[in-house]
Design a protein around this motif. Structure first.
Motif, mmCIF file in Angstrom:
data_model
loop_
_atom_site.group_PDB
_atom_site.id
_atom_site.type_symbol
_atom_site.label_atom_id
_atom_site.label_comp_id
_atom_site.label_asym_id
_atom_site.label_seq_id
_atom_site.Cartn_x
_atom_site.Cartn_y
_atom_site.Cartn_z
ATOM 1 N N VAL A 122 85.665 40.117 37.261
ATOM 2 C CA VAL A 122 84.361 39.456 37.119
ATOM 3 C C VAL A 122 84.546 37.938 37.007
ATOM 4 N N MET A 123 83.694 37.243 37.729
ATOM 5 C CA MET A 123 83.779 35.789 37.728
ATOM 6 C C MET A 123 82.374 35.207 37.545
ATOM 7 N N PRO A 124 82.044 34.825 36.309
ATOM 8 C CA PRO A 124 80.738 34.181 36.109
ATOM 9 C C PRO A 124 80.774 32.754 36.654
ATOM 10 N N VAL A 125 79.743 32.367 37.375
ATOM 11 C CA VAL A 125 79.708 30.996 37.931
ATOM 12 C C VAL A 125 78.349 30.364 37.638
ATOM 13 N N TYR A 126 78.369 29.065 37.560
ATOM 14 C CA TYR A 126 77.128 28.335 37.285
ATOM 15 C C TYR A 126 77.148 27.020 38.066
ATOM 16 N N ASN A 127 76.434 26.966 39.138
ATOM 17 C CA ASN A 127 76.351 25.765 39.981
ATOM 18 C C ASN A 127 77.728 25.201 40.324
ATOM 19 N N GLU A 128 78.644 26.096 40.679
ATOM 20 C CA GLU A 128 80.009 25.656 40.976
ATOM 21 C C GLU A 128 80.168 25.410 42.469
ATOM 22 N N ASP A 129 81.312 24.841 42.817
ATOM 23 C CA ASP A 129 81.641 24.649 44.216
ATOM 24 C C ASP A 129 82.001 26.014 44.822
ATOM 25 N N ALA A 130 81.198 26.447 45.785
ATOM 26 C CA ALA A 130 81.355 27.812 46.314
ATOM 27 C C ALA A 130 82.706 28.006 46.984
ATOM 28 N N GLU A 131 83.203 26.965 47.626
ATOM 29 C CA GLU A 131 84.486 27.109 48.316
ATOM 30 C C GLU A 131 85.616 27.406 47.330
ATOM 31 N N LEU A 159 79.311 36.687 39.468
ATOM 32 C CA LEU A 159 78.081 36.766 38.675
ATOM 33 C C LEU A 159 77.516 35.358 38.544
ATOM 34 N N SER A 160 76.503 35.105 39.321
ATOM 35 C CA SER A 160 75.993 33.743 39.383
ATOM 36 C C SER A 160 74.813 33.525 38.443
ATOM 37 N N ASP A 161 74.876 32.396 37.757
ATOM 38 C CA ASP A 161 73.739 31.924 36.972
ATOM 39 C C ASP A 161 73.232 30.607 37.553
ATOM 40 N N SER A 162 73.573 30.345 38.795
ATOM 41 C CA SER A 162 73.257 29.046 39.389
ATOM 42 C C SER A 162 71.746 28.819 39.438
ATOM 43 N N THR A 163 71.374 27.647 38.989
ATOM 44 C CA THR A 163 69.953 27.295 38.980
ATOM 45 C C THR A 163 69.619 26.324 40.107
ATOM 46 N N ASP A 164 70.636 25.720 40.690
ATOM 47 C CA ASP A 164 70.422 24.795 41.793
ATOM 48 C C ASP A 164 70.170 25.622 43.062
ATOM 49 N N LYS A 224 72.842 25.445 45.679
ATOM 50 C CA LYS A 224 74.079 26.144 45.290
ATOM 51 C C LYS A 224 73.923 27.652 45.484
ATOM 52 N N ALA A 225 72.723 28.146 45.140
ATOM 53 C CA ALA A 225 72.486 29.584 45.265
ATOM 54 C C ALA A 225 72.616 30.018 46.725
ATOM 55 N N VAL A 226 72.061 29.237 47.636
ATOM 56 C CA VAL A 226 72.161 29.559 49.061
ATOM 57 C C VAL A 226 73.620 29.486 49.505
ATOM 58 N N GLU A 227 74.308 28.458 49.027
ATOM 59 C CA GLU A 227 75.722 28.271 49.370
ATOM 60 C C GLU A 227 76.541 29.495 48.937
ATOM 61 N N GLU A 228 76.260 29.972 47.733
ATOM 62 C CA GLU A 228 77.007 31.131 47.225
ATOM 63 C C GLU A 228 76.747 32.372 48.079
ATOM 64 N N GLU A 229 75.478 32.566 48.458
ATOM 65 C CA GLU A 229 75.155 33.747 49.274
ATOM 66 C C GLU A 229 75.898 33.699 50.599
ATOM 67 N N LEU A 230 75.918 32.520 51.172
ATOM 68 C CA LEU A 230 76.585 32.386 52.458
ATOM 69 C C LEU A 230 78.088 32.597 52.296
ATOM 70 N N ALA A 231 78.630 32.037 51.221
ATOM 71 C CA ALA A 231 80.070 32.196 50.966
ATOM 72 C C ALA A 231 80.394 33.664 50.750
ATOM 73 N N LEU A 286 67.254 34.166 35.662
ATOM 74 C CA LEU A 286 67.261 33.273 34.491
ATOM 75 C C LEU A 286 68.621 33.381 33.806
ATOM 76 N N PRO A 287 69.258 32.254 33.532
ATOM 77 C CA PRO A 287 70.587 32.324 32.901
ATOM 78 C C PRO A 287 70.501 32.544 31.389
ATOM 79 N N VAL A 288 69.951 33.682 30.991
ATOM 80 C CA VAL A 288 69.768 33.962 29.565
ATOM 81 C C VAL A 288 71.128 34.091 28.881
#
Lengths: 709, 194
Positions: free
Chosen positions: A115-124, A151-156, A159-166, A187-189
């Motif tokens: 599991v890798m939680p991410v939050y507005n990170e560089d998708a590459e 596991l994305s909590d990206s709010t940008d 970034k969210a689109v980038e992650e989906e594509l990646a 929501l990043p609760v």
């Protein structure tokens, strides 16, 4: 480790006597040893300090100064003791009590989630690390029992689109559909801990273990499988933490930290394992967790009061280790396991920004010191975490009280001097405690000629160590300054804001940004320097390491982000001979510009994103109306017309986004908002090429005509 | 049969002579480029057949822009070309999305397969019909419930004390004044060795 449940392997290793008693006796002896050595060093230091300060009687300032000294010196002594014991363990070459001794390569693997939680990170970076581990496991023919969860909590929105594509790209490249999963919470609760808890709720039952990675973490397939086998062998192990090595840094700051961590960490790690054994700590990533006890025991309680010190727990790792321990499970430290890596902030400013978050999280842990049913050893871990930041204001107070008392003495006894024999001994002792672990680490390294070659050879190691020491002396006052600021703000009920924008990896902060954050430091340095000079030149000399750090804070912060300095120093084995997993590169075919705009314009981006959204059948009319109004506004007023939150709302509605895609492509340029016309023109120009000549014959053309009207 | 230069030229001339149709032609070509459609006869067929119908519609519906008509007709042609890969249960407004997903998934497989249903094996066709872009597995819901913290007696006492002192910390100015006052007292007491 409970003797009744100890693995047969470890039983063999520690002898035939009653296992439980032998183990507890041995661990007890080790802990007493660490406590007594620490206490002895601390008492000696305290005695010397009392001799210095109390020579002319006592004042309230001096009492407090000595009290603070006792805390700070004991903390220093504890660190030194661990390093010294770790040095002895490594020098001996054999540690009978370590979890990796129980490894049996023939142990079957078990279902494990990565599991890798991410939050507005560089998708590459994120997906590159996932791909490296995926391929590493694939090469070992061990992929079957692993599932990957990003596991994305990206709010940008971009970034969210980038992650989906990646995600779709990596799945397509590796044929990883059904093995590599991606989920983005709306929501990043509860932030990262909430993200992991959400994973546990949804898919926890699917896996016996989970390996938690950070966005910049990387592990080899061999390391992950070893962790799984260790868990299988040690049935009472709830968490096994690895010792991640810092890698992939390019800046001066990063490479210095990378070198320091690589050279100095081993003895600290061995020393840590020496006394903590099965009551270790968890650092939040590069560790394996047994899912069922985690589900049963490690849900995070709410804290009294509100943020920053109350409310939701920010730093979950230490608490989860404590809760796991409370429930009777062991937490081990596989300090000698190879193949565990992580990145780090690229420069001093980013490093301090990260500390701001960690500071608040660690200070929250003081609630657990007041709670019932927390094991003593967990309390020690929590205190160490708190002191990592709280020691800064304590040090400031120590210097302040000492300075005030020296000022008073100057007024009352002009020409008096602070230097005594005890002061000299105490200074020497402090230097040994501070720099002794570095010397021991170098001794350990120099005793291994083959290994030292992988650091660039003995001369480069020595030069690097000297420069690293200088750099750490210069940056220590900066860290003390910011940690003090963070702690005081948090105690005052405020979270600390940061003016500079968050940047990607290697981007260096500009002078203006640095000056805006660091300007008080040189001013404070000058002020303290003048006061110290007034008290006595000896006192000024005493404080000079701190003052130089404060005065040079701005240029040091700027230099720390340079990538062209000392490239032939601070070398590490991972830099000279990177393992295959670190060399792997994942190249994401992203288009330049705003990825949100591309999610509307690009047929593939749009399709992937829409396909991943739930159908809105059964949704409320109010929501439909709101989203439709957003789409209308976006189309009429252009991509900049929506806020980030509104873009997220629109992205959540696949059908509307698909309609918008068609609408823009079929609208003539002169009839759409100029911003969209320009975005579309830019998008089209990125792949436009010469139009082909017609190749079709009339016959083939007629045959191809679809039955549409 | 050799290419009918007359027919195609007429269509070309018709498109090239009008700025409106020229823009439409460029737009649809760009869209096919974005879909990574290779320069083959299939692409040409999609374009020409779409534009033939769009031009015919334009005569009946002159108020609708050429680009819109051409895009809609191109979409219909794509539906025709790729329809056999989409399950019939897929709703109308998702069909275009599902088509593009399939084109994306097969992007590197010899260009893509647009308009070449005959060249596709039944297995591949079946797999493509069944494919669903699913990012996460099905749920297996578990519960994870936190136990509240229980404080010791000294802990409770400290918490109540902290609550009483919190007004000093909540206001920055009061906090600083409070801190400076304590410091002043300490200095005073130390100066006079109280």
């Amino acid at each position: 480790m409970n003797g009744n449940h100890r693995s047969g392997k470890l039983v063999e290793l520690i002898g035939a006597e009653t296992v439980k008693e032998a183990f507890h006796k041995k661990v007890g002896q080790r802990r007493w040893g660490v406590a007594l050595v620490t206490l002895g060093i601390s008492l000696l230091g305290l005695w010397l300090m009392i001799d210095i300060v109390g020579a002319r009687g006592w004042t309230p300032l001096e009492v407090l100064e000595v009290g603070l000294f006792a805390i700070l010196f004991a903390n220093l002594a504890f660190g030194f003791t661990q390093a010294f014991l770790g040095f002895l363990v490594l020098a001996e070459g054999h540690e009978p009590l370590k979890i990796t001794n129980t490894l049996d390569e023939s142990t079957p693997l078990a279902s494990t989630a990565i599991v890798m939680p991410v939050y507005n990170e560089d998708a590459e970076t994120v997906f590159g690390n996932v791909q490296a581990l995926y391929q590493s496991l694939q090469q070992r023919h061990e992929l079957d029992l692993y599932d990957f969860y990003i596991l994305s909590d990206s709010t940008d929105p971009a970034k969210a689109v980038e992650e989906e594509l990646a995600w779709s790209d990596i799945c397509r490249q590796t044929n990883g559909f059904g093995k590599i999963h991606y989920r983005r919470r709306k929501l990043p609760v509860n932030r990262k801990s909430g993200n992991i808890a959400d994973f546990c709720r949804r898919w926890g039952y699917r896996h016996r273990y989970m390996v938690v990675l950070d966005a910049d973490s990387l592990m080899t397939g061999a390391a992950v499988s070893t962790l799984v086998r260790l868990m299988e062998t040690n049935s009472r192990a709830g968490i096994i933490q690895t010792m991640p090595r810092l890698v992939k840094t390019e800046t001066l700051f990063g490479r210095i930290q990378q070198f320091a961590s690589r050279v100095y960490s081993p003895i600290f790690a061995a020393g840590l394992n020496f006394w903590q054994q099965g009551a270790g700590n968890y650092w939040g990533h590069n560790a394996i967790i047994r899912v069922s006890p985690f589900l049963a025991s490690c849900a995070l309680p709410g804290l009294p009061g509100n943020e920053p010190l109350g409310g939701r727990i920010l730093s979950h790792d230490f608490v989860e280790a404590a809760l796991m321990g409370n429930a009777g499970w062991e937490v081990w430290f596989a300090y000698d396991l190879e193949g565990s890596y992580e990145g780090l902030p690229p420069n001093l400013t980013e490093y301090v920004k990260r500390d701001r978050r960690w500071c608040q999280g660690n200070l929250q842990h003081f609630w657990f010191l007041l709670a019932q049913n927390v094991r003593a050893i967990s309390r020690i871990h929590l205190i160490q975490g708190i002191l990592a930041y709280a020691s800064a204001p304590l040090l400031v107070l120590f210097v302040l009280f000492g300075g005030l008392q020296a000022g008073i003495d100057r007024l009352q006894q002009p020409g008096g001097t602070l230097a005594t024999a005890s002061a000299g001994v105490l200074l020497l002792m402090t230097l040994i405690l501070l720099f002794g672990p570095k010397v021991l680490s170098l001794l350990h390294l120099f005793a291994r000629p083959k290994e030292i070659a992988l650091f660039g050879g003995p001369v480069r190691v020595l030069l690097s160590a000297l420069l690293e020491t200088l750099f750490s002396i210069l940056t220590a006052p900066v860290l003390v300054w910011f940690h003090t600021r963070f702690v005081l703000r948090n105690i005052g009920g405020q979270t600390v804001s940061w003016h500079t924008q968050t940047r990607d990896g290697g981007a260096a902060p500009r002078w203006t940004e640095i000056v805006r954050e660091y300007w008080p430091l040189p001013i404070a340095g000058v002020g303290i320097g003048v006061l110290a000079w007034w008290i006595s030149p000896v006192y000024l000399a005493w404080l000079s390491p701190m003052l130089i750090g404060l005065l040079l804070a701005i240029p040091v912060a700027k230099l720390s982000a340079r990538t062209d300095l000392f490239r032939r120093l601070f070398l590490t084995p991972e830099e000279i001979q990177p393992p295959q997993e670190l060399s792997a590169r994942f190249k994401l075919q992203l288009r330049d510009g705003d990825q949100f705009v591309h999610a509307v314009l690009d047929p593939f981006y749009n399709a992937i994103h829409v396909a991943l959204q739930r159908s809105r059948d059964g949704g409320s009319l109010a929501v439909d109306g709101y989203v439709a109004s957003l789409a209308t506004r976006l189309f009429k007023e252009g991509p900049e017309s929506l806020s980030s939150q509104e873009k997220r709302a629109l992205l959540a509605d696949g059908e509307t986004l698909a309609s918008l895609h068609h609408l823009i492509w079929k609208t003539p340029s002169q009839m759409m908002n100029p911003a969209w016309a320009m975005a579309l023109a830019q998008y089209r120009s990125s792949f436009r090429r010469a139009r082909p000549k017609p190749k079709a014959s009339e016959e083939t053309f007629r045959k191809s005509q679809p039955a549409v009207t | 049969m050799a290419i009918s230069a007359e027919y195609l030229a007429l269509l070309r001339i018709g498109i090239g002579s009008s700025p409106e149709w020229k823009e439409a032609w460029e737009r649809i070509n760009d869209y096919l480029d974005a879909l990574k459609t290779p320069d083959t006869v299939d692409r040409e067929l999609i374009l020409l057949s779409s534009f033939e119908r769009a031009i015919a519609r334009k005569r009946r519906q002159p108020s609708i822009p050429a680009t819109e008509l051409a895009f809609e007709e191109a979409q219909k042609t794509l539906d025709f070309a790729l329809g056999h890969l989409i399950d019939e249960g897929v709703s109308e407004d998702r069909r275009s999305v599902e088509q593009r997903v399939r084109l994306y998934l097969t992007e590197n497989v010899d260009g893509n397969f647009l308009g070449r249903p005959d060249e596709m094996s039944e297995d591949v066709r079946h797999a493509l019909r069944e494919v669903r872009l699913q990012a996460a597995p099905n749920l297996q819901v578990a519960s994870i419930t936190a136990r509240p913290l229980e404080f010791s007696s000294p802990g409770k006492w400290l918490i109540s004390l902290a609550e009483k002192l919190s007004p000093f910390g909540a206001n920055r100015i009061v906090g600083w004044l409070f801190g400076l006052a304590i410091l002043g007292l300490l200095v005073f007491a130390s100066l006079y060795r109280l």
